[in-house]
Design an enzyme around this catalytic site. Structure first.
Site, mmCIF file in Angstrom:
data_model
loop_
_atom_site.group_PDB
_atom_site.id
_atom_site.type_symbol
_atom_site.label_atom_id
_atom_site.label_comp_id
_atom_site.label_asym_id
_atom_site.label_seq_id
_atom_site.Cartn_x
_atom_site.Cartn_y
_atom_site.Cartn_z
ATOM 1 N N LYS A 197 0.970 -1.196 -0.065
ATOM 2 C CA LYS A 197 -0.076 -0.052 -0.127
ATOM 3 C C LYS A 197 0.586 1.223 0.042
ATOM 4 C CE LYS A 197 -2.138 -1.222 3.842
ATOM 5 N NZ LYS A 197 -1.292 -2.346 4.189
ATOM 6 N N ARG A 209 -10.107 -0.190 8.748
ATOM 7 C CA ARG A 209 -9.666 -1.555 9.173
ATOM 8 C C ARG A 209 -10.621 -2.177 9.961
ATOM 9 N NH1 ARG A 209 -3.883 0.230 8.827
ATOM 10 N NH2 ARG A 209 -2.686 -1.743 9.111
ATOM 11 N N ARG A 241 12.031 -5.593 5.260
ATOM 12 C CA ARG A 241 11.725 -4.202 4.690
ATOM 13 C C ARG A 241 12.329 -3.518 5.895
ATOM 14 N NH1 ARG A 241 5.537 -1.877 5.493
ATOM 15 N NH2 ARG A 241 5.839 -2.859 7.597
ATOM 16 N N ARG A 280 11.004 -1.604 11.296
ATOM 17 C CA ARG A 280 9.817 -1.224 12.412
ATOM 18 C C ARG A 280 9.557 -2.431 13.226
ATOM 19 N NH1 ARG A 280 4.861 0.243 8.116
ATOM 20 N NH2 ARG A 280 4.002 -1.167 9.733
ATOM 21 N N ARG A 289 -0.567 -9.479 13.236
ATOM 22 C CA ARG A 289 -1.342 -8.304 12.345
ATOM 23 C C ARG A 289 -1.716 -9.091 11.108
ATOM 24 N NH1 ARG A 289 3.917 -5.371 10.561
ATOM 25 N NH2 ARG A 289 2.752 -4.075 9.205
HETATM 26 P P1 AP5 Z 1 4.754 -1.668 1.886
HETATM 27 O O1 AP5 Z 1 4.648 -0.679 0.619
HETATM 28 O O2 AP5 Z 1 5.562 -0.944 3.111
HETATM 29 O O3 AP5 Z 1 3.311 -2.531 2.497
HETATM 30 P P2 AP5 Z 1 2.113 -1.770 3.242
HETATM 31 O O4 AP5 Z 1 0.970 -2.514 2.628
HETATM 32 O O5 AP5 Z 1 2.217 -0.462 3.334
HETATM 33 O O6 AP5 Z 1 2.568 -2.548 4.509
HETATM 34 P P3 AP5 Z 1 2.369 -1.798 5.986
HETATM 35 O O7 AP5 Z 1 3.088 -2.903 7.039
HETATM 36 O O8 AP5 Z 1 2.837 -0.462 6.090
HETATM 37 O O9 AP5 Z 1 0.737 -2.057 6.234
HETATM 38 P P4 AP5 Z 1 0.127 -2.182 7.547
HETATM 39 O O10 AP5 Z 1 -1.423 -2.057 6.979
HETATM 40 O O11 AP5 Z 1 0.241 -3.259 8.396
HETATM 41 O O12 AP5 Z 1 0.684 -0.899 8.311
HETATM 42 P P5 AP5 Z 1 0.169 0.679 8.755
HETATM 43 O O13 AP5 Z 1 1.380 1.510 8.619
HETATM 44 O O14 AP5 Z 1 -1.183 0.765 7.877
HETATM 45 O O15 AP5 Z 1 5.767 -3.175 1.482
HETATM 46 C C1 AP5 Z 1 5.955 -4.118 2.098
HETATM 47 C C2 AP5 Z 1 7.421 -4.420 1.685
HETATM 48 O O16 AP5 Z 1 7.333 -4.980 0.528
HETATM 49 C C3 AP5 Z 1 8.642 -3.129 1.534
HETATM 50 O O17 AP5 Z 1 9.800 -3.698 1.937
HETATM 51 C C4 AP5 Z 1 8.396 -2.894 0.066
HETATM 52 O O18 AP5 Z 1 9.670 -2.520 -0.493
HETATM 53 C C5 AP5 Z 1 8.134 -4.262 -0.459
HETATM 54 N N1 AP5 Z 1 7.423 -4.320 -1.603
HETATM 55 C C6 AP5 Z 1 6.311 -3.557 -1.946
HETATM 56 N N2 AP5 Z 1 5.772 -3.706 -2.961
HETATM 57 C C7 AP5 Z 1 6.652 -4.915 -3.692
HETATM 58 C C8 AP5 Z 1 6.670 -5.774 -4.888
HETATM 59 N N3 AP5 Z 1 5.538 -5.349 -5.695
HETATM 60 N N4 AP5 Z 1 7.400 -6.744 -5.048
HETATM 61 C C9 AP5 Z 1 8.230 -6.775 -4.152
HETATM 62 N N5 AP5 Z 1 8.424 -6.308 -2.833
HETATM 63 C C10 AP5 Z 1 7.470 -5.123 -2.716
HETATM 64 O O19 AP5 Z 1 -0.250 0.307 10.206
HETATM 65 C C11 AP5 Z 1 0.655 0.219 11.109
HETATM 66 C C12 AP5 Z 1 -0.250 -0.142 12.587
HETATM 67 O O20 AP5 Z 1 -1.034 1.186 12.819
HETATM 68 C C13 AP5 Z 1 -1.441 -1.076 12.590
HETATM 69 O O21 AP5 Z 1 -0.980 -2.223 12.991
HETATM 70 C C14 AP5 Z 1 -2.299 -0.343 13.754
HETATM 71 O O22 AP5 Z 1 -1.568 -0.802 14.990
HETATM 72 C C15 AP5 Z 1 -2.363 1.025 13.255
HETATM 73 N N6 AP5 Z 1 -3.261 1.462 12.507
HETATM 74 C C16 AP5 Z 1 -3.020 2.039 11.237
HETATM 75 N N7 AP5 Z 1 -4.287 2.467 10.841
HETATM 76 C C17 AP5 Z 1 -5.234 1.977 11.693
HETATM 77 C C18 AP5 Z 1 -6.655 1.823 11.625
HETATM 78 N N8 AP5 Z 1 -7.387 2.563 10.699
HETATM 79 N N9 AP5 Z 1 -7.384 1.705 12.910
HETATM 80 C C19 AP5 Z 1 -6.532 1.177 13.782
HETATM 81 N N10 AP5 Z 1 -5.239 1.050 14.012
HETATM 82 C C20 AP5 Z 1 -4.591 1.379 12.775
HETATM 83 MG MG MG Z 2 2.439 0.962 4.862
#
Ligand code: AP5
Ligand code: MG
Length: 223
Positions: free
Chosen positions: A15, A98, A136, A167, A178
């Site tokens: 994402k 979410r 990552r 992270r 997660r």
């Molecule tokens: P990356 O682009 O970083 O993936 P992502 O989908 O953004 O993964 P996240 O871990 O950021 O998602 P998340 O939803 O768990 O975390 P968030 O920050 O939203 O890519 C991942 C890796 O793959 C990277 O190394 C990248 O280089 C590689 N990659 C990407 N595309 C690729 C491809 N095509 N091929 C190969 N490699 C690739 O949330 C974190 C925390 O915040 C949650 O756990 C929760 O505690 C809290 N939180 C956030 N939003 C809410 C909400 N709405 N409600 C409640 N809690 C919330």
């Molecule tokens: Mg992300």
């Protein structure tokens, strides 16, 4: 071209990676709730829209570290204060909703402020997600991510003061937690959005450029 986009998909589906490309290609405003929460923990300041009462930052920090979800009411306040702050630009929402209550809240907010978003679901098998997240590295300052190769503490390729680190929630136990949270709480939110808005599933396996071409052709067939 759709003015508003919700990117949905499990942790590690790309994402954040795709959001960086799409905001540039389509001139959207990137709202990543994960980035906002991590910045709040890093700076010790409650996010916009959230009451800075005693202990809120520490509570958010503990939830992130454990891979659990921040309470719905807090997240809704945060998104309400951020998403519609600038009426002139379309937005790209990454990480919200979410849960089902968050999906209902988003529908209510859009009904009041429109226009309707397109929902883009990035689909990636679990074994690929675990592999991606365990290698990552993320910038402490701007949130830029790289797949591998950066040493812990290396300079960020994207911003001046930033350092690349793993992270806290990318440790294997927390990644597994997660993924369970995603299956149990976020999949139902995705279904709520799919009943109300146009939802498109995009294959998230392939190079980041291949995936962004797939998403761009969904958002703007002429792209
Ligand atoms: P990356 O682009 O970083 O993936 P992502 O989908 O953004 O993964 P996240 O871990 O950021 O998602 P998340 O939803 O768990 O975390 P968030 O920050 O939203 O890519 C991942 C890796 O793959 C990277 O190394 C990248 O280089 C590689 N990659 C990407 N595309 C690729 C491809 N095509 N091929 C190969 N490699 C690739 O949330 C974190 C925390 O915040 C949650 O756990 C929760 O505690 C809290 N939180 C956030 N939003 C809410 C909400 N709405 N409600 C409640 N809690 C919330
Ligand atoms: Mg992300």
């Amino acid at each position: 071209m759709a003015a508003n986009v919700v990117l949905i998909g499990p942790p590690g589906s790309g994402k954040g990676t795709q959001a960086e490309r799409l905001v540039e290609a389509f001139g959207l405003r990137h709202v990543s709730t994960g980035d906002i929460l991590r910045a709040c923990v890093r700076d010790g300041v409650a996010p916009a829209g959230v009451k800075d009462d005693d202990g809120v930052v520490a509570r958010i920090a503990a939830i992130l570290k454990a891979g659990r979800l921040v309470p719905d009411d807090l997240m809704m306040d945060l998104v309400r204060a951020t998403l519609f702050a600038d009426a002139d630009s379309g937005w790209l929402l990454d990480g919200f909703p979410r849960t089902e209550p968050q999906a209902d809240a988003l529908i209510e907010m859009v009904d009041a402020d429109g226009p309707e978003p397109v929902i883009v679901e990035i689909v990636v098998p679990e074994e690929v997600l675990v592999r991606r997240l365990s290698s990552r590295m993320t910038c402490t300052s701007c949130g830029h991510v790289v797949a591998r190769g950066a040493a812990e503490g290396a300079a960020c390729p994207s911003c001046e003061p930033g350092r690349m680190v793993q992270r806290d929630d990318d440790r294997p136990d927390t990644v597994r937690k997660r993924l369970v949270v995603y299956r149990e709480q976020t999949r139902p939110a995705r279904d709520v959005l799919g009943k109300r808005y146009r939802l498109v599933e995009v294959d998230g396996v392939g190079t980041p450029d291949e995936v962004s071409r797939r998403i761009a052709s969904v958002l703007d067939p002429a792209h």
